[in-house]
Design an enzyme around this catalytic site. Sequence first.
Site, PDB file in Angstrom:
ATOM      1  N   GLU A 217      -6.051  -1.281  15.528  1.00 30.82           N
ATOM      2  CA  GLU A 217      -6.804  -1.940  14.724  1.00 30.82           C
ATOM      3  C   GLU A 217      -5.612  -3.284  14.129  1.00 30.82           C
ATOM      4  O   GLU A 217      -4.673  -2.884  13.899  1.00 30.82           O
ATOM      5  CB  GLU A 217      -7.238  -1.275  13.427  1.00 30.82           C
TER       6      GLU A 217
ATOM      7  N   SER B 257     -10.139  -6.327  10.185  1.00 29.24           N
ATOM      8  CA  SER B 257     -11.322  -5.547   9.752  1.00 29.24           C
ATOM      9  C   SER B 257     -12.115  -6.635   9.169  1.00 29.24           C
ATOM     10  O   SER B 257     -11.640  -7.086   7.945  1.00 29.24           O
ATOM     11  CB  SER B 257     -10.799  -4.448   8.957  1.00 29.24           C
TER      12      SER B 257
ATOM     13  N   ARG C 285       0.805  -1.196   0.070  1.00 28.36           N
ATOM     14  CA  ARG C 285      -0.126   0.179   0.013  1.00 28.36           C
ATOM     15  C   ARG C 285       0.738   1.280   0.111  1.00 28.36           C
ATOM     16  O   ARG C 285       1.808   1.367   0.614  1.00 28.36           O
ATOM     17  CB  ARG C 285      -1.003  -0.058   1.166  1.00 28.36           C
TER      18      ARG C 285
ATOM     19  N   ARG D 101       2.346   0.870  10.251  1.00 30.10           N
ATOM     20  CA  ARG D 101       1.717   1.550   8.916  1.00 30.10           C
ATOM     21  C   ARG D 101       3.009   1.412   7.913  1.00 30.10           C
ATOM     22  O   ARG D 101       3.868   2.360   7.831  1.00 30.10           O
ATOM     23  CB  ARG D 101       1.202   2.924   8.889  1.00 30.10           C
TER      24      ARG D 101
ATOM     25  N   ARG E  76       1.035  -6.652  12.596  1.00 30.65           N
ATOM     26  CA  ARG E  76       0.706  -6.034  14.041  1.00 30.65           C
ATOM     27  C   ARG E  76       0.429  -6.984  15.030  1.00 30.65           C
ATOM     28  O   ARG E  76       0.264  -6.540  16.161  1.00 30.65           O
ATOM     29  CB  ARG E  76      -0.787  -5.253  13.504  1.00 30.65           C
TER      30      ARG E  76
END
Length: 426
Positions: free
Chosen positions: A348, A351, A261, A276, A390
Site C-alpha cells: 500500500e 488509501s 503513529r 512502518r 513509501r
Amino acid sequence: MLDISIIRDNPEKFDKALLSRGAEAMSQQLLTLDEARRGAVSQAQELQTKRNETSKQIGQAKAAKDEDLAKKLMDDVATMKEQLQTAEESEREASQALENALAAIPNIPLEDVPIGTDEDANVEIKKVGTPPQIENPKQHFDIGEELGQMDFEIAAKISGARFVVLQGQLARLERALANFMLDTHTEEFGYTEVVPPALVRDDAVFGTGQLPKFKEDLFRTEEGFWLIPTAEVPLSNLVREQILDAEDLPLRYTAYTPCFRSEAGSAGRDTRGMIRQHQFSKVELVSIVMPEDGEDELERMTNCAETILQKLDLPYRVMLLCTGDMGFSARKTYDLEVWLPGQDSYREISSCSLCGDFQSRRMKTRYRHKGDKQTHFANTLNGSGLAVGRTIVALLENYQDTQGRVFIPEPLQPYMGGKTHIEIYG
C-alpha cells in the site's frame, strides 16, 4: 457518527452492515438508548409546557385577586422548576449515553463494497505498468544503507526503533517528492495547498473518527495535544462547526506534513526499513462535497493519486477494500499498492476513502443552498497523494541498477538539481 434515524428505519439492515464489518449487532442497544433519550426529552418538554401554562394562571389569579390560588400556583411552579431541572439533567445524560454509543460504531459500507473479514477478500480493480525485471533485487534499506544516506542505527540512538535518518540526496529526494506531488495536485487538479498544525485538540481527532476508539494508535503530549496521524485530521477540521454555501462546494485541500503513529498492534511487522514507522511524511488530499457528488469525487481523488504513480512510472494496482479491511470512518475505500521488487509484492502507498456524512456529523459541518433555510450534512473524503516515505521505498527498489545507483525519474530531475542518479555520497 451515524444518523440514529437510519437505525430506527431499518434496524435489521443496520445490524447486517455491522456484522459485515466484523462488529456486533447493535440496533437493539442503540434503539433502547434512543427511546430513553426521546422519553427524557418528552418529559422535559411536557414539564416546561405545564410550567408555562401555570405561570400564566398565576397572573390570572392575581388579576382576580385570588391570593390563595396564586400562592398555590406559585408553589406548584417552584416544584415544577425542580422537576424540570431533574428532567433536563436526565435528558443530557440520556443524550450523552446515546452519543457515546454511536461514537464507537464504524461507518456503514456502500452496497458495492465486497463483504469479507480481511485483506484476502479485497478485490483487484486493475493493474497498471509492468514490474521491472531485476536480477536479485535488493530491498530499500539495503540500497539506502549502501548509498550511505539512510541510517536506522543513528535514528535508534536518537529516538528508538521505527525511525530513520535520511541524508544527502535521499533527504533531497523526500523534499523533491513532496514538492512534485504538491505542484501536481494544486496545478493540475485544483487542490488548495495548506500548512496546518501538527498538534490538534480532542475535538479535531474525534471529528475524523480516531477518538475515542483508536487513541492507542496516537501520540499525545503532556499538555493534552495529539500529534496528527495524518493531515486528514486538520484538513477536514478546517470546516468544522460551519454552514458552507453549496455554491462553494466542492472544497479540495492538500498538505504535506509529518505524521505520527504509535503502530499499536504491529509488533513484528515490517521491523526493518521505512514501510512502518512512528514518524513519516505524507501528502494528503481532502475533499468536502455534497452527498450526490461523493462517489464521483472518490473516483476523481483516486485518479489524482494514481497520476503521481503514473508520472513516476511505478507499477501499481488498485484494490477495492472489503468491509472488514476498511477504516473506521470509511464507506468505500480504494487502496493503491505499488510494486516493490525487493519484497516481490505489492504494498500500500495510498488509501482513498469516501466517508459520507460520518465525519461531518461529528464535526457539525453542514451546507446550505442559496435562498434555502434548510441545512444538510456534507460528505467528506480523504486520501494519500502519496505517502512520501513509501514512494522513496518504491523508487529505490524499482530504479536500482547493478552499479549500486538509483535512477531518478525524469519528472523529479528538475527538483533534484538536474541529477539523473543517486549515487554513493551523491
